[in-house]
Design a protein around this motif. Structure first.
Motif, PDB file in Angstrom:
ATOM      1  N   VAL A  32     107.890-115.506  24.768  1.00 53.74           N
ATOM      2  CA  VAL A  32     108.741-114.512  24.127  1.00 53.74           C
ATOM      3  C   VAL A  32     110.043-115.187  23.713  1.00 53.74           C
ATOM      4  O   VAL A  32     110.506-116.143  24.340  1.00 53.74           O
ATOM      5  CB  VAL A  32     109.026-113.292  25.030  1.00 53.74           C
ATOM      6  CG1 VAL A  32     107.766-112.468  25.231  1.00 53.74           C
ATOM      7  CG2 VAL A  32     109.614-113.712  26.361  1.00 53.74           C
ATOM      8  N   SER A  33     110.620-114.675  22.635  1.00 49.98           N
ATOM      9  CA  SER A  33     111.815-115.277  22.061  1.00 49.98           C
ATOM     10  C   SER A  33     113.074-114.555  22.529  1.00 49.98           C
ATOM     11  O   SER A  33     113.059-113.332  22.700  1.00 49.98           O
ATOM     12  CB  SER A  33     111.727-115.207  20.533  1.00 49.98           C
ATOM     13  OG  SER A  33     112.973-115.525  19.940  1.00 49.98           O
ATOM     14  N   PRO A  34     114.179-115.268  22.711  1.00 52.88           N
ATOM     15  CA  PRO A  34     115.445-114.598  23.039  1.00 52.88           C
ATOM     16  C   PRO A  34     115.945-113.738  21.885  1.00 52.88           C
ATOM     17  O   PRO A  34     116.807-112.877  22.074  1.00 52.88           O
ATOM     18  CB  PRO A  34     116.395-115.764  23.327  1.00 52.88           C
ATOM     19  CG  PRO A  34     115.804-116.920  22.578  1.00 52.88           C
ATOM     20  CD  PRO A  34     114.326-116.726  22.640  1.00 52.88           C
ATOM     21  N   GLN A  35     115.402-113.937  20.690  1.00 53.29           N
ATOM     22  CA  GLN A  35     115.808-113.174  19.508  1.00 53.29           C
ATOM     23  C   GLN A  35     114.792-112.089  19.149  1.00 53.29           C
ATOM     24  O   GLN A  35     114.771-111.597  18.027  1.00 53.29           O
ATOM     25  CB  GLN A  35     115.982-114.139  18.323  1.00 53.29           C
ATOM     26  CG  GLN A  35     117.047-115.185  18.567  1.00 53.29           C
ATOM     27  CD  GLN A  35     117.098-116.230  17.459  1.00 53.29           C
ATOM     28  OE1 GLN A  35     116.219-116.296  16.616  1.00 53.29           O
ATOM     29  NE2 GLN A  35     118.142-117.053  17.463  1.00 53.29           N
ATOM     30  N   ARG A  36     113.974-111.693  20.106  1.00 48.88           N
ATOM     31  CA  ARG A  36     112.928-110.686  19.845  1.00 48.88           C
ATOM     32  C   ARG A  36     113.539-109.339  19.493  1.00 48.88           C
ATOM     33  O   ARG A  36     114.628-108.987  19.940  1.00 48.88           O
ATOM     34  CB  ARG A  36     112.013-110.554  21.061  1.00 48.88           C
ATOM     35  CG  ARG A  36     112.712-110.161  22.353  1.00 48.88           C
ATOM     36  CD  ARG A  36     111.739-110.167  23.532  1.00 48.88           C
ATOM     37  NE  ARG A  36     112.387-109.866  24.797  1.00 48.88           N
ATOM     38  CZ  ARG A  36     112.902-110.779  25.604  1.00 48.88           C
ATOM     39  NH1 ARG A  36     112.866-112.058  25.269  1.00 48.88           N
ATOM     40  NH2 ARG A  36     113.471-110.423  26.741  1.00 48.88           N
TER      41      ARG A  36
END
Length: 283
Positions: free
Chosen positions: A59-63
């Motif tokens: 998962v991305s921190p910018q999700r």
């Protein structure tokens, strides 16, 4: 007559059973990345980018969507997750936290969903197809795969100065939107800065203040199997920072074919897709 009809029906049923398959729908973004809609742990709806160069998920921190039901340990790893994609449920999926991903994605998902299976990336119909047995490969061309550390590598010929073909190995990289990206070593050895027509250049600084320059060139010819591409968009880095260690065969090239990957990961089969002759992506 009735007996023959029954036998035919049994044969037909057996044939379709032997070719049993599952499909996973996807969409392709304007940046040529593949996005699949998923439901993680029956709670979190996430748009994940398919990354062919990894096995697990992240998962991305910018999700844009919440991932509150993926529980990470101190090493930012989460095991034993379930992922529903279409009609398929994947169990024991590992997620990594805080990994950047492509446009329009909350994270990434890799090839673990195809473990032990032959699978197809069908750009014509926007779907993955998972087979129990080898499908019909008529009109497909075989390409040798080199599979190591959950990554696929192929070799191809590059005509740089209009004379000699230069063989090189390329990592399949669906997260890179462009066509080709060369490693620092290849770019320096082949003097791409001098021999390719340069059509774009960007500068940026690394976290320690070093300046890195990316250049976009035009490769006269690129040959994969029997397929030859002309004036291919090809990027490379210049400068003292050696940050590009491998050649990339990016999403813009991947989309030009429909791909079937053998279960043993030794051969891929390719056939031109509807994107085969599309203009190249501009970085």
């Amino acid at each position: 007559m009735l007996k023959k009809t029954c036998l035919l029906l049994l044969f037909t049923a057996g044939f379709f059973h032997s070719q049993a398959q599952q499909t996973i729908p996807f969409r392709v973004t304007q940046h040529h990345n593949i996005i699949v809609k998923t439901l993680v742990n029956k709670k979190d709806s996430l748009d994940l980018m398919f990354q062919i160069s990894m096995k697990d998920a992240s998962v991305s921190p910018q999700r844009q969507h919440k991932a509150d039901h993926i529980i990470f340990n101190k090493d930012e790893i989460s095991d034993n997750n379930t992922v529903d994609i279409g009609k398929i449920t994947l169990n024991n999926v590992r997620f990594f936290d805080n990994e950047l991903t492509g446009h329009e994605a909350d994270g990434k998902i890799g090839t673990g969903m195809f473990t032990g299976k032959t699978f197809k990336i069908d750009y014509d119909n926007n779907e993955f197809v998972i087979y129990d047995q080898q499908p019909d490969l008529k009109d497909y061309t075989p390409v040798t795969l080199f599979y190591q550390d959950d990554q696929f590598t192929i070799n191809a010929d590059n005509v740089i100065d209009g004379k000699k073909q230069q063989e090189a190995y390329f990592l399949l990289q669906s997260g890179f939107s462009g066509a080709l990206m060369y490693s620092n070593d290849f770019a320096e050895e082949k003097e791409l800065d001098k021999k390719l027509k340069i059509i774009g250049e960007k500068n940026f600084k690394t976290s320690n203040g070093a300046t890195v320059t990316t250049k976009q060139g035009v490769l006269p010819f690129f040959k994969l199997g029997n397929f030859v591409f002309k004036d291919v968009s090809a990027g490379f880095f210049t400068g003292s920072v050696k940050m590009q260690t491998k050649n990339y065969f990016g999403a813009d090239m991947l989309r030009r074919f429909n791909w079937v990957f053998d279960a043993d990961r030794k051969t891929a089969y390719i056939k031109p897709s509807k994107y085969y002759s599309e203009p190249y992506y501009k970085i």
